[in-house]
Design a protein around this motif. Structure first.
Motif, short mmCIF file in Angstrom:
data_model
loop_
_atom_site.label_atom_id
_atom_site.label_comp_id
_atom_site.label_asym_id
_atom_site.label_seq_id
_atom_site.Cartn_x
_atom_site.Cartn_y
_atom_site.Cartn_z
N LEU A 168 37.23 30.68 62.39
CA LEU A 168 37.95 31.56 61.48
C LEU A 168 39.31 30.98 61.12
N THR A 169 40.01 30.45 62.09
CA THR A 169 41.33 29.91 61.86
C THR A 169 41.30 28.74 60.89
N ASN A 170 40.25 27.95 60.97
CA ASN A 170 40.12 26.81 60.07
C ASN A 170 39.98 27.22 58.61
N GLU A 171 39.66 28.49 58.38
CA GLU A 171 39.48 28.97 57.02
C GLU A 171 40.80 29.40 56.36
N ILE A 172 41.88 29.50 57.12
CA ILE A 172 43.11 30.06 56.57
C ILE A 172 43.67 29.19 55.46
N ALA A 173 43.90 27.92 55.73
CA ALA A 173 44.53 27.04 54.75
C ALA A 173 43.52 26.02 54.22
N PRO A 174 43.43 25.86 52.92
CA PRO A 174 42.57 24.80 52.37
C PRO A 174 43.01 23.44 52.89
N PRO A 175 42.09 22.50 53.04
CA PRO A 175 42.47 21.17 53.54
C PRO A 175 43.36 20.45 52.55
N GLY A 176 44.24 19.60 53.08
CA GLY A 176 45.10 18.79 52.24
C GLY A 176 46.19 19.55 51.54
N ILE A 177 46.60 20.70 52.11
CA ILE A 177 47.58 21.53 51.43
C ILE A 177 49.00 20.96 51.53
N ALA A 178 49.28 20.20 52.58
CA ALA A 178 50.61 19.63 52.75
C ALA A 178 50.77 18.40 51.87
N LYS A 179 51.95 18.28 51.27
CA LYS A 179 52.20 17.16 50.37
C LYS A 179 53.52 16.49 50.72
N THR A 180 53.59 15.19 50.46
CA THR A 180 54.82 14.44 50.66
C THR A 180 55.48 14.19 49.31
N ILE A 181 56.62 13.57 49.35
CA ILE A 181 57.35 13.33 48.11
C ILE A 181 56.57 12.44 47.15
#
Length: 245
Positions: A90-103
């Motif tokens: 269930l926890t893995n469903e919270i945020a879509p993959p690759g949501i973090a981005k760098t500059i």
């Protein structure tokens, strides 16, 4: 948010042990480049070590070696493992993959890329806001299954003491999960505001040597406001992570 797209925030629930979560940290310096790079909150996996807790919880249930507590404890451990796996999924469903981005992402991103990122962030915020009842349902299923087994296979006193202990632990887990999910929702909300600001300023800023460059001091100040809000939200998640540990 993880800098590694494959990293996921997970939750480990072991029988009679407190809620352990994945650490979320943030690095955010006064320089524009480091401010941007610090937006990605790292999630470091913390596995709940339930063995000692189960052993301690078992002590009042086994006054002598030949009692019937061992099958009950085995059932409790099995139920915990199953709940653990369900919570992790269930926890893995919270945020879509690759949501973090760098500059580097913002340097090359198109308006469509920014809008797609905002949709993912809003999805994560919505999930963090609405998932608590689903965690509670998993805990209730574990409790109901263990209660039925304990009533049928242990004496009344043993079953009552075990279930009372389980209920105290699950109450603590629910309280912590509620606060952590709320903090994550705040973070995603601040993250969305950050991306929305950059989307509005698309074409006006540039990236030079790993730093955002804005044409006006006023714009720079506004950037610092949205970036600072995101940092504050991430710090709150980090504080809760320490509590979870």
């Amino acid at each position: 948010m993880p800098s590694d797209p494959d990293a996921k925030w997970r939750v480990r629930l072991a029988f009679l042990s407190l809620f352990a979560v994945f650490a979320i940290g943030v690095y955010f310096s006064g320089q524009l480049a480091k401010l941007q790079e610090g937006m990605a909150v790292r999630q470091n996996r913390t596995a709940a070590q339930g063995t000692s807790e189960v052993k301690q919880a078992a002590e009042p249930l086994k006054p002598r070696a030949d009692d019937k507590s061992q099958p009950l404890l085995a059932m409790a451990t099995k139920a915990a493992d199953e709940t653990d796996a369900a919570i992790e999924s269930l926890t893995n469903e919270i945020a879509p993959p690759g949501i973090a981005k760098t500059i580097e992402f913002y340097h090359a991103a198109s308006p469509g890329d920014l809008e797609a990122l905002r949709r993912d962030v809003k999805t994560a915020e919505t999930n963090a806001t609405t998932f608590l009842p689903r965690y509670v349902a998993l805990l209730k299923a574990e409790h109901d299954g263990l209660e039925q087994y304990a009533r049928a296979n242990a004496d009344r006193s043993t079953a009552t003491r075990l279930l009372a202990s389980l209920e105290r632990r699950q109450a603590a887990i629910t309280d912590f999960a509620s606060r952590m999910l709320a903090a994550r929702a705040d973070y995603y909300r601040a993250y969305d505001n950050y991306v929305a600001f950059l989307a509005r300023e698309y074409g006006a800023f540039k990236v030079d040597k790993g730093q955002f460059v804005f044409p006006l001091q006023f714009t720079y100040n506004r950037y610092n406001v949205v970036a600072g809000a995101m940092t504050a939200a991430a710090n709150r998640v980090g504080e809760l992570d320490q509590e979870g540990r």
